[in-house]
Design a protein around this motif. Structure first.
Motif, PDB file in Angstrom:
ATOM      1  N   VAL B 370       0.840  -1.201   0.000  1.00 53.71           N
ATOM      2  CA  VAL B 370       0.000   0.000   0.000  1.00 53.71           C
ATOM      3  C   VAL B 370       0.875   1.251   0.000  1.00 53.71           C
ATOM      4  O   VAL B 370       0.624   2.201  -0.747  1.00 53.71           O
ATOM      5  CB  VAL B 370      -0.954  -0.002   1.220  1.00 53.71           C
ATOM      6  N   MET B 371       1.900   1.247   0.851  1.00 51.32           N
ATOM      7  CA  MET B 371       2.857   2.367   0.921  1.00 51.32           C
ATOM      8  C   MET B 371       3.374   2.747  -0.461  1.00 51.32           C
ATOM      9  O   MET B 371       3.571   3.904  -0.786  1.00 51.32           O
ATOM     10  CB  MET B 371       4.086   1.931   1.721  1.00 51.32           C
ATOM     11  N   GLU B 372       3.611   1.711  -1.250  1.00 52.33           N
ATOM     12  CA  GLU B 372       4.275   1.932  -2.520  1.00 52.33           C
ATOM     13  C   GLU B 372       3.290   2.157  -3.670  1.00 52.33           C
ATOM     14  O   GLU B 372       3.607   2.870  -4.615  1.00 52.33           O
ATOM     15  CB  GLU B 372       5.152   0.718  -2.838  1.00 52.33           C
ATOM     16  N   HIS B 373       2.114   1.576  -3.573  1.00 55.04           N
ATOM     17  CA  HIS B 373       1.246   1.540  -4.760  1.00 55.04           C
ATOM     18  C   HIS B 373      -0.095   2.233  -4.612  1.00 55.04           C
ATOM     19  O   HIS B 373      -0.799   2.400  -5.606  1.00 55.04           O
ATOM     20  CB  HIS B 373       0.993   0.079  -5.180  1.00 55.04           C
ATOM     21  N   HIS B 374      -0.493   2.565  -3.400  1.00 56.97           N
ATOM     22  CA  HIS B 374      -1.856   3.091  -3.265  1.00 56.97           C
ATOM     23  C   HIS B 374      -1.961   4.490  -3.858  1.00 56.97           C
ATOM     24  O   HIS B 374      -1.076   5.311  -3.657  1.00 56.97           O
ATOM     25  CB  HIS B 374      -2.280   3.115  -1.789  1.00 56.97           C
ATOM     26  N   PRO B 377      -2.746   9.392  -1.060  1.00 57.30           N
ATOM     27  CA  PRO B 377      -1.611   9.686  -0.167  1.00 57.30           C
ATOM     28  C   PRO B 377      -1.941   9.432   1.298  1.00 57.30           C
ATOM     29  O   PRO B 377      -1.066   9.037   2.073  1.00 57.30           O
ATOM     30  CB  PRO B 377      -1.326  11.168  -0.401  1.00 57.30           C
ATOM     31  N   GLU B 379      -3.832   7.075   2.479  1.00 54.75           N
ATOM     32  CA  GLU B 379      -3.687   5.629   2.677  1.00 54.75           C
ATOM     33  C   GLU B 379      -2.213   5.243   2.727  1.00 54.75           C
ATOM     34  O   GLU B 379      -1.801   4.400   3.522  1.00 54.75           O
ATOM     35  CB  GLU B 379      -4.369   4.857   1.534  1.00 54.75           C
ATOM     36  N   ARG B 380      -1.455   5.855   1.860  1.00 57.24           N
ATOM     37  CA  ARG B 380      -0.017   5.551   1.848  1.00 57.24           C
ATOM     38  C   ARG B 380       0.618   5.925   3.193  1.00 57.24           C
ATOM     39  O   ARG B 380       1.419   5.190   3.749  1.00 57.24           O
ATOM     40  CB  ARG B 380       0.684   6.299   0.710  1.00 57.24           C
ATOM     41  N   ARG B 381       0.215   7.105   3.684  1.00 57.37           N
ATOM     42  CA  ARG B 381       0.797   7.529   4.954  1.00 57.37           C
ATOM     43  C   ARG B 381       0.358   6.625   6.098  1.00 57.37           C
ATOM     44  O   ARG B 381       1.165   6.251   6.955  1.00 57.37           O
ATOM     45  CB  ARG B 381       0.433   8.972   5.270  1.00 57.37           C
ATOM     46  N   GLU B 384       2.388   3.613   5.943  1.00 56.44           N
ATOM     47  CA  GLU B 384       3.775   3.875   6.354  1.00 56.44           C
ATOM     48  C   GLU B 384       3.875   3.960   7.878  1.00 56.44           C
ATOM     49  O   GLU B 384       4.799   3.417   8.487  1.00 56.44           O
ATOM     50  CB  GLU B 384       4.254   5.173   5.704  1.00 56.44           C
TER      51      GLU B 384
END
Lengths: 594, 594
Positions: B370-374, B377, B379-381, B384
């Motif tokens: 998810v961090m890499e592909h979502h 932002p 969701e990515r955070r 992370e």
């Protein structure tokens, strides 16, 4: 480099301060505190100077089977000779057979030192002592006269031959046969495995105590007899004569205790003699097993002490990082890791285990002496009850904690613990076996819930519950002791609930007792350690009030007691929950789904 | 004989049922459940057929240093070639460099299989992947182009050279120097120890990532730079050319992972290139450390799975005693030990750990994706934050439980576990290292309480607390789930109290946070496992209600969930008490009294 200094101060504490009696037991008057001190000091010296230097090298070299003979590692035969000549093989034996009649209270402390410095070495005389006890307790006078003095002076050694490839815990399955030869002797035939000290080059003869079945044996465990089978048949003058038909067919390759010869033994019409009555061999063997189980518990403590000392040495010398609250040694490039709370957590944990186990072990050892020497039959019976109750707990708890301590000690070293150089990883490998042999710790737990709890309508339990209740009653109103008594009181409540649960559920359904056994044993053990910590604290407070000039020692005792009560004892809550959960989730899974 | 069968059904469960998303992440659309299945099946086959047979023999033989070159055990070079040719070295790498761009969600499951079947082997490609990540994240385009394709196709391998004899955790103390040569390269000089895969015969070149100090480096951790130092300097055409001045000076003798070459490395004016900015090497190194820490956690799970399978196999086949409730197999001389509650306790414990860790690890791996592909932002955070929070927990918890599982697995075997023949003792020895390297588990705990909890005013925590609260809210009113949600709710309450305690006390006194760290991490980890067990149970109930034809699988899931909640999770009570006890008894002992 492995390091060791006998913990003499703490040993004197448990022997002379914690478990001291108003007057010595009849027959043990000679073993005054001064004499005990001298023995412990001498033992510490021997272990540190002779056994410790062979610990890592023995592990590295291991034993070898050469032309049918087992060779122990370099230095072992010389160390054993010195051990024997120093009289250490005779410690716990009856003076009638040349023994020194040392109280178990002292004996077990010496055993701890041996286990700390060289567990593999210690197994050789350790097994001899087990054999001594089985013969002394059950053999004919003739066999006693022929074998005991040799075992006591250490020129001969002993083994216990129980396990076969297909049977360990379930001895009813064993296949070794003994056929009467008409001259009072038997021809013993069969294969045994995992025989510690089965063959070696330390003694001139080896006396095997072998479980086997007579031709007319009933099936199962009621058809097992015990036989004495010497490696060399003694001549009339007592010297080793003809070679008997018993051989070491292979050595086991093991995770640890590599300097201990763990043998596969073949008996091929070997000549042997019955010890005790036909078909009652298990009883005779259990005489020796119970004593061995306490000794195996002490092995756990020995490992814990060695791990503690190694870890402390490293924590003092290893410089890494700064104290979280600011540099403690600004003169150095970094602080010793002893400043870090998490390193102290590790060290204090091992310390609390060790001193607690030493105190508890000394209490059990003291009870062995009471059993044997107290003039009052009621006291003897109480002591016997207590030993019966505590044997599985000491065996399983001490060895679990010993292995955990060895692993924690290694963790203090970080990567330097995983490599061989410092010797910490050897403690982990060596300590692991003690959780298995002389009955796995799971078997100990079943012994506790299945035999010891229900025996005589719970009578054994009283030998522990009564002193705990009395100590709590007294401590709860004592300002100094109340902070320690409160968590113990709570934990003891958990033990009472768990006991009631097992008594109730386990009676109807033995699987319920079995499902609770391991967690119950641990719960019981943690409470027992809590009790000896409370008593230790009481002694320490009294000494401080009396103006002792060893303030630091007693204050450390109080700090460690507090650590135990605050940080370890609360584990009982989770254990009680597990006990109460019952067998449900454990027995529900279909066999095929594992 | 060691045994293994890839737990494909449970892997599919965590991948496709437990952590499945409504729609695939952009860029990962190709990795459908079918594709994932095919990859896992193929990986399972490779591990079982190629790696498992070399596990015990590799341990027995170990690595050898011959004329300055390290030789891996018999069969390792061939197995590595097959591994490389099968494309397994390219799994997690960017397609831009020849990688397959596999999601972490799949990748970590393959890693588990490798660790179950041959941990020592797995370290060689594992380290390469770490090196890949550090170069990919921080090196110049030129270095990337020269090195990444070779690391990805596995013809070259990588190392991480951090530790020196006097410095491990405290990298500020390191002494290795790097002097600029005026041509963009540096001359690197120093000694490194504990370098996994430091030298070997599996690849044509080895790429060392070395921490060192530039001449103008500030003191301490702020003066550390990262250098790339190849064993052979690449020629213009990319082939390995001149031998660089870096050599393996010795191999460490270790407790376990003996087929992994743990090297002492000497850099003697070796030619290297800066990776990332001067003095910012730790940042670059930590990129790779974090990913490595997750992988090390997976090593613990791999050991646990291997131990489980070995123990189950023995528990089915070993006949000993009768079920406490009466013979289950009267046709046999004794029942298989699987009938005994205490044996089931051991097996269920490992099983509950393994499936719980697999589910939790899969959640973290999913978050890496998810961090890499979502696309979102936020969701990515959140992902992370979650990975940052869980990294130390996964590393420490999984490896602690993996070692414990290996030891339990061995206990199921009794004496047969302590000898080498069945291979169970190797799991114990191998698993032990994972608690130490990539930051000891104590260091992980400090990372959790010292960095992860306070970061962004507790923001990381929310990434875990919110889903737990939501799941509990939902489950507590669900008749099926409430019996599992109740103990989890209680345990989560303990976690909240412990968190508040640390936030309050630790802020004023960092020793208080340090004193609570290890128990806090365990408490957190047990709650996290409880959460994934609750969610697993939810999925299982849904499947059963939907009339699945795999009833046995889902019912076993529910039984194991119940076992975890009833018998393991209640440990949090003792852990909370320890956290709340504070630093007192831990820090009070005078240094001299240890």
């Amino acid at each position: 480099m492995q390091t060791y200094k006998a913990p003499l101060r703490d040993m004197r504490f448990v022997l002379n301060e914690l478990h001291a009696d108003a007057q010595p037991l009849p027959g043990l008057e000679d073993f005054t505190p001064d004499v005990a001190d001298a023995i412990l000091e001498e033992a510490g010296k021997f272990c540190t100077e002779r056994l410790l230097p062979l610990n890592a090298s023995g592990d590295e070299e291991g034993c070898r089977l050469e032309n049918g003979v087992v060779r122990t590692p370099k230095g072992f035969p010389e160390a054993y000779r010195a051990f024997r000549e120093g009289g250490w093989t005779a410690m716990g034996a009856d003076p009638a057979y040349g023994g020194q009649g040392l109280p178990a209270g002292i004996n077990k402390l010496v055993e701890e030192m041996i286990c700390s410095t060289n567990l593999s070495f210690g197994l050789y005389p350790g097994l001899s002592h087990g054999a001594y006890q089985a013969i002394e307790g059950h053999a004919s006078d003739e066999l006693k006269a022929a074998y005991l003095p040799k075992l006591v002076d250490g020129t001969w050694s002993g083994t216990m031959c129980l396990t076969e490839p297909h049977c360990g815990t379930d001895l009813g399955l064993l296949r070794t046969k003994a056929v009467p030869q008409g001259d009072g002797s038997y021809a013993v035939t069969g294969s045994k495995i995992f025989i510690s000290a089965g063959d070696h080059d330390l003694t001139e003869n080896i006396v095997h105590l072998v479980l086997a079945k007579l031709p007319d044996a009933p099936k199962g465990v009621k058809g097992i007899s015990l036989f004495l089978v010497p490696k060399f048949l003694p001549r009339a003058d007592g010297s080793p004569g003809e070679r008997n038909r018993v051989t070491c067919s292979a050595l086991e390759h093991k995770m640890g205790i590599k300097a201990s010869a763990t043998c596969q033994m073949s008996f091929d019409d070997a000549r042997g003699w019955l010890v005790g009555e036909p078909h009652k061999g298990l009883r005779a063997m259990f005489t020796m097993m119970n004593s061995e189980r306490l000794s195996v518990g002490i092995q756990g403590l020995g490992a814990g002490e060695a791990a503690y000392q190694g870890a402390v040495a490293y924590a003092r010398e290893r410089l890494q990082g700064r104290a979280l609250t600011g540099a403690k040694r600004p003169d150095l490039p970094a602080d010793p890791i002893l400043v870090h709370p998490d390193v102290r957590r590790m060290l204090m944990t091992i310390r609390a285990y060790n001193e607690g186990c030493r105190a508890l072990g000394a209490w059990v050892a003291r009870s062995l002496d009471v059993m044997e020497h107290h003039p009052d039959p009621a006291e003897r019976r109480r002591a016997e009850d207590f030993c019966a109750l505590m044997t599985p707990i000491v065996k399983a708890l001490f060895t679990d904690l010993g292995f955990e301590s060895a692993s924690i000690g290694m963790q203090v070293y970080g990567g330097h613990g995983f490599i061989r150089d410092h010797g910490m990883e050897q403690y982990v490998r060596d300590a692991r076996i003690s959780m298995i042999y002389e009955g796995t710790n799971g078997v100990q737990a079943l012994d506790l819930v299945g035999r010891k709890l229900p025996a005589h309508a719970g009578r054994y339990l009283r030998s522990f519950f009564h002193p705990v209740l009395a100590a709590l009653d007294e401590a709860i109103d004592d300002d100094d002791l109340a902070p320690l008594a409160q968590p113990l009181s709570k934990a003891f409540g958990a033990l009472q609930l768990a006991t009631a649960h097992i008594a109730q559920k386990g009676l109807k359904d033995p699987d319920e007792a079995g499902a609770a056994a391991t967690e119950y044993l641990r719960l019981f053990g943690l409470v027992a350690l809590g009790y000896v910590w409370l008593r230790s604290a009481k002694v320490a407070h009294a000494a401080l009030k009396a103006g002792t000039d060893e303030r630091a020692f007693y204050e450390a005792k109080l700090t460690t007691a507090r650590f135990y009560m605050e940080r370890i004892l609360p584990q009982v809550a989770g254990l009680l929950a597990a006990v109460k959960a019952g067998k449900g989730a454990m027995m529900a899974l279909d066999e095929a789904m594992f």
